[in-house]
Design a protein around this motif. Structure first.
Motif, PDB file in Angstrom:
ATOM      1  N   ARG A 147       0.824  -1.210   0.000  1.00  0.00           N
ATOM      2  CA  ARG A 147       0.000   0.000   0.000  1.00  0.00           C
ATOM      3  C   ARG A 147       0.858   1.259   0.000  1.00  0.00           C
ATOM      4  N   LEU A 148       2.023   1.173   0.631  1.00  0.00           N
ATOM      5  CA  LEU A 148       2.930   2.325   0.649  1.00  0.00           C
ATOM      6  C   LEU A 148       3.588   2.554  -0.714  1.00  0.00           C
ATOM      7  N   GLY A 149       3.515   1.560  -1.589  1.00  0.00           N
ATOM      8  CA  GLY A 149       4.119   1.684  -2.906  1.00  0.00           C
ATOM      9  C   GLY A 149       5.475   1.028  -3.031  1.00  0.00           C
ATOM     10  N   LEU A 150       5.832   0.212  -2.051  1.00  0.00           N
ATOM     11  CA  LEU A 150       7.123  -0.475  -2.107  1.00  0.00           C
ATOM     12  C   LEU A 150       7.021  -1.695  -3.025  1.00  0.00           C
ATOM     13  N   GLU A 151       8.008  -1.832  -3.900  1.00  0.00           N
ATOM     14  CA  GLU A 151       8.032  -2.940  -4.850  1.00  0.00           C
ATOM     15  C   GLU A 151       9.490  -3.280  -5.181  1.00  0.00           C
ATOM     16  N   PRO A 152       9.942  -4.514  -4.884  1.00  0.00           N
ATOM     17  CA  PRO A 152       9.161  -5.643  -4.376  1.00  0.00           C
ATOM     18  C   PRO A 152       8.793  -5.473  -2.899  1.00  0.00           C
ATOM     19  N   ALA A 153       7.775  -6.208  -2.485  1.00  0.00           N
ATOM     20  CA  ALA A 153       7.401  -6.300  -1.077  1.00  0.00           C
ATOM     21  C   ALA A 153       7.166  -7.775  -0.802  1.00  0.00           C
ATOM     22  N   GLU A 154       7.982  -8.358   0.072  1.00  0.00           N
ATOM     23  CA  GLU A 154       7.902  -9.801   0.264  1.00  0.00           C
ATOM     24  C   GLU A 154       8.175 -10.198   1.706  1.00  0.00           C
ATOM     25  N   ALA A 155       7.678 -11.390   2.064  1.00  0.00           N
ATOM     26  CA  ALA A 155       7.977 -12.008   3.351  1.00  0.00           C
ATOM     27  C   ALA A 155       8.884 -13.201   3.110  1.00  0.00           C
ATOM     28  N   VAL A 156       9.863 -13.367   3.970  1.00  0.00           N
ATOM     29  CA  VAL A 156      10.796 -14.483   3.874  1.00  0.00           C
ATOM     30  C   VAL A 156      10.726 -15.280   5.172  1.00  0.00           C
ATOM     31  N   ARG A 157      10.423 -16.556   5.072  1.00  0.00           N
ATOM     32  CA  ARG A 157      10.362 -17.428   6.257  1.00  0.00           C
ATOM     33  C   ARG A 157      11.742 -18.024   6.506  1.00  0.00           C
ATOM     34  N   VAL A 158      12.200 -18.008   7.747  1.00  0.00           N
ATOM     35  CA  VAL A 158      13.502 -18.558   8.092  1.00  0.00           C
ATOM     36  C   VAL A 158      13.352 -19.591   9.196  1.00  0.00           C
ATOM     37  N   THR A 159      14.366 -20.424   9.316  1.00  0.00           N
ATOM     38  CA  THR A 159      14.454 -21.371  10.426  1.00  0.00           C
ATOM     39  C   THR A 159      15.540 -20.884  11.369  1.00  0.00           C
ATOM     40  N   VAL A 160      15.172 -20.631  12.601  1.00  0.00           N
ATOM     41  CA  VAL A 160      16.110 -20.102  13.586  1.00  0.00           C
ATOM     42  C   VAL A 160      16.798 -21.257  14.298  1.00  0.00           C
ATOM     43  N   GLY A 161      18.123 -21.230  14.312  1.00  0.00           N
ATOM     44  CA  GLY A 161      18.887 -22.273  14.985  1.00  0.00           C
ATOM     45  C   GLY A 161      19.033 -21.996  16.470  1.00  0.00           C
ATOM     46  N   THR A 162      20.074 -22.552  17.059  1.00  0.00           N
ATOM     47  CA  THR A 162      20.290 -22.399  18.501  1.00  0.00           C
ATOM     48  C   THR A 162      21.662 -21.828  18.841  1.00  0.00           C
ATOM     49  N   SER A 163      22.547 -21.708  17.860  1.00  0.00           N
ATOM     50  CA  SER A 163      23.912 -21.270  18.128  1.00  0.00           C
ATOM     51  C   SER A 163      23.947 -19.858  18.703  1.00  0.00           C
ATOM     52  N   GLY A 164      24.635 -19.710  19.851  1.00  0.00           N
ATOM     53  CA  GLY A 164      24.808 -18.405  20.470  1.00  0.00           C
ATOM     54  C   GLY A 164      23.642 -17.921  21.297  1.00  0.00           C
ATOM     55  N   GLY A 165      22.604 -18.736  21.441  1.00  0.00           N
ATOM     56  CA  GLY A 165      21.430 -18.314  22.199  1.00  0.00           C
ATOM     57  C   GLY A 165      20.328 -17.824  21.271  1.00  0.00           C
ATOM     58  N   PRO A 166      19.100 -17.681  21.794  1.00  0.00           N
ATOM     59  CA  PRO A 166      17.953 -17.353  20.938  1.00  0.00           C
ATOM     60  C   PRO A 166      18.060 -16.009  20.239  1.00  0.00           C
ATOM     61  N   GLU A 167      18.552 -14.978  20.939  1.00  0.00           N
ATOM     62  CA  GLU A 167      18.649 -13.654  20.312  1.00  0.00           C
ATOM     63  C   GLU A 167      19.650 -13.660  19.168  1.00  0.00           C
ATOM     64  N   ALA A 168      20.825 -14.228  19.427  1.00  0.00           N
ATOM     65  CA  ALA A 168      21.862 -14.261  18.392  1.00  0.00           C
ATOM     66  C   ALA A 168      21.435 -15.132  17.217  1.00  0.00           C
ATOM     67  N   ALA A 169      20.794 -16.256  17.505  1.00  0.00           N
ATOM     68  CA  ALA A 169      20.368 -17.155  16.432  1.00  0.00           C
ATOM     69  C   ALA A 169      19.321 -16.494  15.544  1.00  0.00           C
ATOM     70  N   ALA A 170      18.372 -15.789  16.160  1.00  0.00           N
ATOM     71  CA  ALA A 170      17.364 -15.085  15.373  1.00  0.00           C
ATOM     72  C   ALA A 170      17.990 -13.981  14.537  1.00  0.00           C
ATOM     73  N   ARG A 171      18.940 -13.268  15.120  1.00  0.00           N
ATOM     74  CA  ARG A 171      19.618 -12.200  14.383  1.00  0.00           C
ATOM     75  C   ARG A 171      20.385 -12.772  13.184  1.00  0.00           C
TER      76      ARG A 171
END
Length: 338
Positions: free
Chosen positions: A81-105
């Motif tokens: 709606r804002l006019g951004l193109e491309p506009a997409e969602a990317v699904r990722v799998t979060v691991g465990t290395s370094g703890g939850p915050e680091a893995a998500a990052r």
């Protein structure tokens, strides 16, 4: 009547970032759906049409909460709606290395790098604010990190840009609401299981209460000054590394990546520069940066400054540093050469 002052401030920050990028290039915004990144997305969409840049957006679905896919889809609809193109969602799998915050990052940045490569984007804008910078500095202090860590997040690094680092979170949120955008408040941001959330909810408010307002801004200024110092010391260390390098040596493992450094050159350097050189040497020999700690570097430094005939220092990654006469040698540990 001009735009809301908060909106104007966010747009001005984005305008400054776009000046460093060639017109016609694609710029992506990393948008979580939170107030900071939504305001950034809105400002990018507005400014790009005036600067001649192409603008798109990516939201990363970490899959860590119920309904994350639906929220990601809603963020995509908002960006469209804002006019951004491309506009997409990317699904990722979060691991465990370094703890939850680091893995998500790590998963998030990998997804953003992939999206930038696929779409041939020149830059990716990130919504970190002055408050995020202050939290990063406090995390570094708590971990006993050096100047580079305390320098916080850079305004620009590679393809990534952080236009909002000079703006506080409250202002950016006001801008988001003034743009008519509906932000999503991630419950993880208030979850005390995460260190950053505890700093945000408890530590910074306590510091403001006890020391007076402006603590976050002061921490961000400290980070900026430390970054200048760290950049200068790193540049000095780069030159010193080249000067100290004696080339490969049969004792270091040769083709396995071993090499030697001149003890005489190392001994003549200030400690702040020498330890940087030693850290570079250990990493170049194969020691993982994430597990190479200050205690390891200090032990290697003792081979230069307090050598009493000790044989070697074992480093993470099965790397060994040892002194042979006037050379400091880095290479595979003897146990890895079986």
């Amino acid at each position: 009547m001009g735009p809301d002052p908060a909106v104007a401030a966010v747009r001005l920050a984005v305008r400054g970032a776009l000046r460093e990028i060639d017109a016609g290039d694609l710029v992506l915004v990393a948008c979580s759906g939170g107030a900071d990144s939504l305001a950034l997305a809105g400002a990018l969409a507005f400014e790009a049409t005036r600067s001649g840049h192409r603008a798109g957006g990516v939201t990363v679905d970490h899959g860590l909460q119920d309904g994350s896919a639906e929220r990601a889809a809603e963020v995509v609809r908002t960006m469209t709606r804002l006019g951004l193109e491309p506009a997409e969602a990317v699904r990722v799998t979060v691991g465990t290395s370094g703890g939850p915050e680091a893995a998500a990052r790590d998963a998030r940045y990998a997804a953003l790098a992939d999206a930038a490569a696929r779409h041939r984007a020149t830059a990716v804008l990130l919504g970190h604010t002055l408050d995020d910078q202050a939290e990063t500095v406090l995390l570094g202090l708590a971990r006993g990190s050096g100047a580079r860590s305390l320098a916080g997040m850079p305004r620009a690094a590679g393809r990534y840009r952080r236009p909002l680092l000079g703006l506080d979170r409250d202002l950016v949120r006001r801008a988001c609401l003034a743009m008519g955008l509906d932000p999503w408040d991630d419950p993880h941001n208030g979850d005390p299981a995460f260190a950053r959330a505890r700093i945000r909810q408890d530590v910074l408010p306590l510091l403001e209460e006890e020391l007076g307002p402006g603590v976050a801004g002061a921490l961000a200024r400290t980070a900026r000054m430390l970054r200048d110092d760290a950049d200068a010391l790193d540049a000095w260390a780069d030159r010193a590394f080249q000067e100290a390098d004696t080339g490969g040596d049969a004792e270091t493992g040769g083709g396995a990546g071993g090499f030697g450094l001149s003890v005489e050159v190392l001994a003549g350097l200030p400690r702040a520069v020498r330890t940087r050189v030693l850290r570079r040497a250990a990493i170049a020999a194969g020691s993982p940066p994430g597990t190479l700690a200050a205690v390891h570097v200090d032990a290697v430094d003792a081979l230069v400054t307090a050598w009493r005939g000790q044989s070697h220092v074992d480093l993470p990654g099965r790397v060994q540093a040892r002194r042979r006469y006037e050379k400091l040698l880095f290479g595979p540990s003897e146990s890895s050469e079986i």
